[in-house]
Write an enzyme that holds these catalytic residues in place. Structure first.
Site, PDB file in Angstrom:
ATOM      1  N   ILE A  56      31.485  -8.964 -11.842  1.00 50.85           N
ATOM      2  CA  ILE A  56      32.014  -7.823 -11.070  1.00 50.85           C
ATOM      3  C   ILE A  56      31.425  -6.486 -11.544  1.00 50.85           C
ATOM      4  O   ILE A  56      31.348  -5.538 -10.754  1.00 50.85           O
ATOM      5  CB  ILE A  56      33.563  -7.825 -11.121  1.00 50.85           C
ATOM      6  CG1 ILE A  56      34.141  -6.994  -9.961  1.00 50.85           C
ATOM      7  CG2 ILE A  56      34.086  -7.349 -12.467  1.00 50.85           C
ATOM      8  CD1 ILE A  56      35.625  -7.200  -9.721  1.00 50.85           C
ATOM      9  N   ASP A  90      38.411  -7.192 -18.303  1.00 51.52           N
ATOM     10  CA  ASP A  90      38.753  -5.854 -18.797  1.00 51.52           C
ATOM     11  C   ASP A  90      37.711  -5.391 -19.828  1.00 51.52           C
ATOM     12  O   ASP A  90      37.138  -4.283 -19.720  1.00 51.52           O
ATOM     13  CB  ASP A  90      40.155  -5.928 -19.427  1.00 51.52           C
ATOM     14  CG  ASP A  90      40.797  -4.573 -19.664  1.00 51.52           C
ATOM     15  OD1 ASP A  90      40.164  -3.555 -19.370  1.00 51.52           O
ATOM     16  OD2 ASP A  90      41.937  -4.556 -20.153  1.00 51.52           O
ATOM     17  N   VAL A 115      43.430 -15.142 -19.165  1.00 50.52           N
ATOM     18  CA  VAL A 115      44.319 -15.142 -20.330  1.00 50.52           C
ATOM     19  C   VAL A 115      45.797 -15.135 -19.912  1.00 50.52           C
ATOM     20  O   VAL A 115      46.648 -15.693 -20.614  1.00 50.52           O
ATOM     21  CB  VAL A 115      44.000 -13.910 -21.216  1.00 50.52           C
ATOM     22  CG1 VAL A 115      45.036 -13.706 -22.311  1.00 50.52           C
ATOM     23  CG2 VAL A 115      42.620 -14.078 -21.849  1.00 50.52           C
TER      24      VAL A 115
END
Ligand code: ADP
Length: 175
Positions: free
Chosen positions: A15, A38, A124
């Site tokens: 991404i 992230d 996660v």
């Protein structure tokens, strides 16, 4: 696939490389970075992103906040903490739906024409992917029912297995 005025695509890729108006970050509530997508977004955007995130005061699960994209090809980043899967009876479905819905609306409010999402919460945070995909596509379909600045939604999967799951969910809602 076209859903009213919205083009929806499920792709396989990273991404952080996408040249879209905004990419969505599957963040945590601190909005100060983490692992998975992230970490990849913060690494690619550079430390100025973290500096802007420090001014945001975190976000609640399901909420969405927008920043610049800095060194990313994307102009903006929308940060949304998805829910941690706790077995399904802790409001996880509604919270995941809120992450998708709030991100879509925030992108349109900021005049973004194109947005790319990762598979929020299914790393996660362990949200079961088939259910997550169904929720995601349900929110996209609902959003597509009203016209907005947003014209293109990309779901950017990180494995072909995940891509198949979202593609299946997309076909299911198109019927
Ligand atoms: P969460 O904590 O919301 O579960 P994760 O980052 O652990 O977030 O995982 C969300 C999804 O993002 C997973 O499917 C993971 O494989 C995927 N992912 C990790 N890195 C990238 C990347 N660079 N581009 C797109 N997706 C990614």
């Amino acid at each position: 696939m076209q859903l009213n005025s919205l083009q929806v695509e499920v792709i396989l890729g990273d991404i952080t490389t996408l040249e879209v108006d905004v990419i969505v970050n599957a963040a945590n509530t601190s909005l100060l970075g983490g692992g998975g997508v992230d970490g990849a977004i913060h690494r690619a955007a550079g430390s100025d992103l973290l500096q802007e995130c420090r001014t945001l005061g975190g976000a609640r699960t399901g909420q969405a906040k927008i920043t610049g994209g800095y060194n990313l090809p994307a102009k903006h980043v929308i940060h949304t903490p998805g829910p941690i899967w706790r077995g399904g009876r802790s409001g996880e479905n509604a919270l995941l739906a809120a992450s998708w819905r709030n991100s879509l609306h925030l992108a349109a409010e900021n005049n973004c024409h194109s947005i790319a999402f990762p598979s929020i919460s299914t790393g996660v945070f362990r949200f079961p992917i088939a259910e997550a995909a169904q929720i995601a596509l349900g929110e996209i379909k609902e959003f597509a029912a009203s016209p907005s600045a947003l014209k293109s939604v990309i779901i950017c999967c990180f494995s072909s297995k995940d891509q198949q799951v979202y593609q299946h969910a997309l076909k299911a809602i198109a019927n």
